[in-house]
Every structure is written in C-alpha cells, then in structure tokens.
Design a protein around this motif. Structure first.
Motif, PDB file in Angstrom:
ATOM      1  N   SER A  30      40.815  62.058  25.076  1.00  0.00           N
ATOM      2  CA  SER A  30      41.262  61.374  26.289  1.00  0.00           C
ATOM      3  C   SER A  30      42.260  60.287  25.932  1.00  0.00           C
ATOM      4  N   LEU A  31      43.050  59.917  26.921  1.00  0.00           N
ATOM      5  CA  LEU A  31      44.052  58.867  26.752  1.00  0.00           C
ATOM      6  C   LEU A  31      44.129  58.081  28.055  1.00  0.00           C
ATOM      7  N   LYS A  32      43.981  56.760  27.944  1.00  0.00           N
ATOM      8  CA  LYS A  32      44.008  55.877  29.100  1.00  0.00           C
ATOM      9  C   LYS A  32      45.298  55.066  29.082  1.00  0.00           C
ATOM     10  N   VAL A  33      46.103  55.211  30.126  1.00  0.00           N
ATOM     11  CA  VAL A  33      47.416  54.563  30.174  1.00  0.00           C
ATOM     12  C   VAL A  33      47.531  53.805  31.493  1.00  0.00           C
ATOM     13  N   GLN A  34      48.082  52.599  31.403  1.00  0.00           N
ATOM     14  CA  GLN A  34      48.278  51.784  32.607  1.00  0.00           C
ATOM     15  C   GLN A  34      49.408  52.342  33.450  1.00  0.00           C
ATOM     16  N   LEU A  35      49.309  52.121  34.732  1.00  0.00           N
ATOM     17  CA  LEU A  35      50.315  52.596  35.677  1.00  0.00           C
ATOM     18  C   LEU A  35      51.701  52.067  35.296  1.00  0.00           C
ATOM     19  N   SER A  36      52.695  52.985  35.375  1.00  0.00           N
ATOM     20  CA  SER A  36      54.105  52.687  35.081  1.00  0.00           C
ATOM     21  C   SER A  36      54.380  52.523  33.590  1.00  0.00           C
ATOM     22  N   HIS A  37      53.411  52.801  32.734  1.00  0.00           N
ATOM     23  CA  HIS A  37      53.640  52.775  31.300  1.00  0.00           C
ATOM     24  C   HIS A  37      53.948  54.188  30.805  1.00  0.00           C
ATOM     25  N   THR A  38      54.098  54.342  29.470  1.00  0.00           N
ATOM     26  CA  THR A  38      54.477  55.624  28.876  1.00  0.00           C
ATOM     27  C   THR A  38      53.276  56.248  28.184  1.00  0.00           C
ATOM     28  N   ALA A  39      53.084  57.555  28.426  1.00  0.00           N
ATOM     29  CA  ALA A  39      51.995  58.304  27.800  1.00  0.00           C
ATOM     30  C   ALA A  39      52.587  59.293  26.807  1.00  0.00           C
ATOM     31  N   HIS A 128      44.238  59.622  31.728  1.00  0.00           N
ATOM     32  CA  HIS A 128      43.714  58.807  32.839  1.00  0.00           C
ATOM     33  C   HIS A 128      44.685  57.663  33.101  1.00  0.00           C
ATOM     34  N   VAL A 129      45.334  57.718  34.249  1.00  0.00           N
ATOM     35  CA  VAL A 129      46.262  56.659  34.654  1.00  0.00           C
ATOM     36  C   VAL A 129      45.497  55.699  35.564  1.00  0.00           C
ATOM     37  N   TYR A 130      45.500  54.424  35.217  1.00  0.00           N
ATOM     38  CA  TYR A 130      44.730  53.442  35.986  1.00  0.00           C
ATOM     39  C   TYR A 130      45.643  52.324  36.470  1.00  0.00           C
ATOM     40  N   ARG A 131      45.192  51.725  37.559  1.00  0.00           N
ATOM     41  CA  ARG A 131      45.903  50.576  38.117  1.00  0.00           C
ATOM     42  C   ARG A 131      45.235  49.300  37.613  1.00  0.00           C
ATOM     43  N   PRO A 132      45.960  48.381  37.010  1.00  0.00           N
ATOM     44  CA  PRO A 132      45.328  47.159  36.489  1.00  0.00           C
ATOM     45  C   PRO A 132      44.789  46.292  37.612  1.00  0.00           C
ATOM     46  N   MET A 133      43.727  45.580  37.286  1.00  0.00           N
ATOM     47  CA  MET A 133      43.130  44.676  38.269  1.00  0.00           C
ATOM     48  C   MET A 133      44.006  43.437  38.437  1.00  0.00           C
ATOM     49  N   VAL A 134      44.150  43.023  39.680  1.00  0.00           N
ATOM     50  CA  VAL A 134      44.958  41.843  39.992  1.00  0.00           C
ATOM     51  C   VAL A 134      44.025  40.653  40.175  1.00  0.00           C
ATOM     52  N   LYS A 135      44.274  39.594  39.442  1.00  0.00           N
ATOM     53  CA  LYS A 135      43.453  38.396  39.541  1.00  0.00           C
ATOM     54  C   LYS A 135      43.776  37.644  40.825  1.00  0.00           C
ATOM     55  N   ILE A 136      42.755  37.329  41.594  1.00  0.00           N
ATOM     56  CA  ILE A 136      42.961  36.534  42.806  1.00  0.00           C
ATOM     57  C   ILE A 136      43.278  35.090  42.437  1.00  0.00           C
ATOM     58  N   LEU A 137      42.539  34.557  41.481  1.00  0.00           N
ATOM     59  CA  LEU A 137      42.769  33.197  41.003  1.00  0.00           C
ATOM     60  C   LEU A 137      43.057  33.263  39.509  1.00  0.00           C
ATOM     61  N   ASP A 138      44.207  32.820  39.128  1.00  0.00           N
ATOM     62  CA  ASP A 138      44.584  32.815  37.717  1.00  0.00           C
ATOM     63  C   ASP A 138      44.054  31.531  37.083  1.00  0.00           C
ATOM     64  N   ILE A 139      42.845  31.608  36.538  1.00  0.00           N
ATOM     65  CA  ILE A 139      42.165  30.435  35.983  1.00  0.00           C
ATOM     66  C   ILE A 139      42.089  30.581  34.469  1.00  0.00           C
ATOM     67  N   SER A 140      42.381  29.511  33.775  1.00  0.00           N
ATOM     68  CA  SER A 140      42.317  29.525  32.313  1.00  0.00           C
ATOM     69  C   SER A 140      40.862  29.511  31.851  1.00  0.00           C
ATOM     70  N   GLU A 141      40.663  29.813  30.571  1.00  0.00           N
ATOM     71  CA  GLU A 141      39.315  29.853  30.023  1.00  0.00           C
ATOM     72  C   GLU A 141      38.661  28.480  30.014  1.00  0.00           C
ATOM     73  N   SER A 142      39.443  27.434  29.739  1.00  0.00           N
ATOM     74  CA  SER A 142      38.868  26.081  29.726  1.00  0.00           C
ATOM     75  C   SER A 142      38.376  25.687  31.115  1.00  0.00           C
ATOM     76  N   THR A 143      39.143  26.071  32.134  1.00  0.00           N
ATOM     77  CA  THR A 143      38.715  25.768  33.505  1.00  0.00           C
ATOM     78  C   THR A 143      37.447  26.528  33.855  1.00  0.00           C
ATOM     79  N   LYS A 144      37.364  27.789  33.425  1.00  0.00           N
ATOM     80  CA  LYS A 144      36.156  28.571  33.670  1.00  0.00           C
ATOM     81  C   LYS A 144      34.942  27.924  33.017  1.00  0.00           C
ATOM     82  N   ASN A 145      35.112  27.449  31.779  1.00  0.00           N
ATOM     83  CA  ASN A 145      33.995  26.803  31.085  1.00  0.00           C
ATOM     84  C   ASN A 145      33.568  25.529  31.799  1.00  0.00           C
ATOM     85  N   SER A 146      34.540  24.764  32.315  1.00  0.00           N
ATOM     86  CA  SER A 146      34.195  23.537  33.041  1.00  0.00           C
ATOM     87  C   SER A 146      33.420  23.863  34.317  1.00  0.00           C
TER      88      SER A 146
END
Length: 231
Positions: A30-39, A128-146
C-alpha cells in the motif's frame, strides 16, 4: 526444402514460446499519498524465454468487471518503458502527479504474451489518497501544555472544594444529631416533681431496711396497748 525449413522454424518458435515463465517480485502492499502530491508506483517481475507486454491497470477504471488500463494521455501520468536490474528483474514505474481522491485504488501491471495462458497480473499496490486535516485553531505545543496545566489546577481545586463542603456538611449533621439526642433526654424528665420522687424513694428504702417481720411486731404491740387502755 524451403517448406521444410519454414515448418522447422515455426515449430522451434512455438517451442520457444512455450518455455516463457514469469516470476513475480514482491510489490509494495500500500501507499498513502496526500491530496495534490505525487505518487510513485512500481511493479517488478522476472521473465525467462522471451519478453512480455506490460500495461498498468487500476481498479477505479474497471468496466463490467474488467480492469482497464491507466490513461497515459493524462498529463499527470508518466509511465517508463521498464528498467532491467543486474539481477535480471524487470521493473516498471508509474508516476501520478497531483493525485486526486478518485485516484484511490489498486494499481497492477498486466503482463501479456501469446504464450501466457492465462495472462498474469502482478500483486499490485493499493494507493490511498487522503485529505489532510485542517486545524481549526493553530495552537503551539507550549500553549497546549499551558492549557492542560490550567485544566489540571482547576480540576484539583474543584475536587478540594467539593471535599471541604462534604466535610462541613457531615460535621453539621453530627452536631444536629447530638442536639436532638440531648433534647430528647431533657423531655424524659420534664413535668416530674422531684420532691415526690424523693419521698417515694425514701419510703421504698425504709421498707427495705425494716423488713416485713418488723412491721408485724409493731402491729402486735399496738393491739396490746389498745386492750390495756380498755376499762
């Protein structure tokens, strides 16, 4: 003489074709490739006794249960003519650029030759062509830890507050219970005359000390005194 030679060549060619054997090499499952990329897909095999025609086929292009070849006229598709390795293995590569969701499917090489009955399909690779997940809130790791630390502190405060409230409630219930028991004890003696209780208690104690025989003797002496007083 010419006819005999022609027949000999035909039989020799037929015998040579019957000796064609194809050995499939392991393909990538199997091969998993993101949408609009090259397989990049690859199929490999080894053949003895001749050469075979190779065509890329895929399950999305199936019509009436028959696999159809990949459309090489598509500008996104590039198919090479095959590369022979030093070990004698033939490998074909399919390049699919800017993949789409409907490109998902099983891709195989169809090996065809008149001496191959039936024709051979390689194991194939499932793309398998997949669509990447879109982040609703772009939060950094430090903010997540806080945020997680703050949630933990709030949870601890809530647990302590609840425990304190339960302790206070239990203490209050115990105090009310003690007060109720005390009031019930006071109600038992309410309305009683202590002087009457004491006089009754003294009479009982006196009768226990004197005994029943002393009372009979007193009665006899009283009767004798009465008789002496009579004329």
């Amino acid at each position: 003489m010419v006819a005999v030679t022609f027949l000999f060549l035909c039989f020799w060619a037929a015998g040579d074709l019957s000796r064609i054997q194809v050995t499939q090499e392991p393909d990538r499952p199997s091969l998993k490739v993101q949408l609009s990329h090259t397989a990049s897909l690859r199929c490999c095999y080894s053949v003895t006794g001749g050469a075979v025609d190779t065509t890329w086929v895929t399950s999305p292009h199936m019509v009436n249960g028959i696999l159809r070849g990949v459309d090489c006229r598509d500008n996104r598709v590039t198919v090479d003519g095959g590369n022979l390795t030093a070990a004698g293995v033939m490998c074909h590569t399919l390049i699919l650029r800017e993949v789409r969701l409907n490109d998902t499917g099983l891709y195989q090489c169809f090996l065809n030759h008149s001496a191959l009955q039936p024709s051979v399909y390689t194991h194939g690779t499932f793309l398998h062509v997949y669509r990447p997940m879109v982040k609703i809130l772009d939060i950094s790791e430090s903010t997540k830890n806080s945020i997680l630390t703050a949630e933990g502190m709030l949870l601890m405060v809530a647990v302590l507050l609840h425990g304190t409230m339960m302790l206070c409630k239990t203490k209050k219930l115990n105090q009310l219970k003690k007060k109720r028991v005390k009031e019930e004890e006071e109600n038992i003696y309410e309305g009683l005359n202590l002087e009457e209780c004491c006089s009754t208690y003294d009479q009982i104690q006196r009768s226990l000390v004197q005994g029943p025989y002393q009372d009979v003797g007193n009665m006899i002496m009283e009767e004798e005194e009465i008789q002496l007083e009579k004329p």
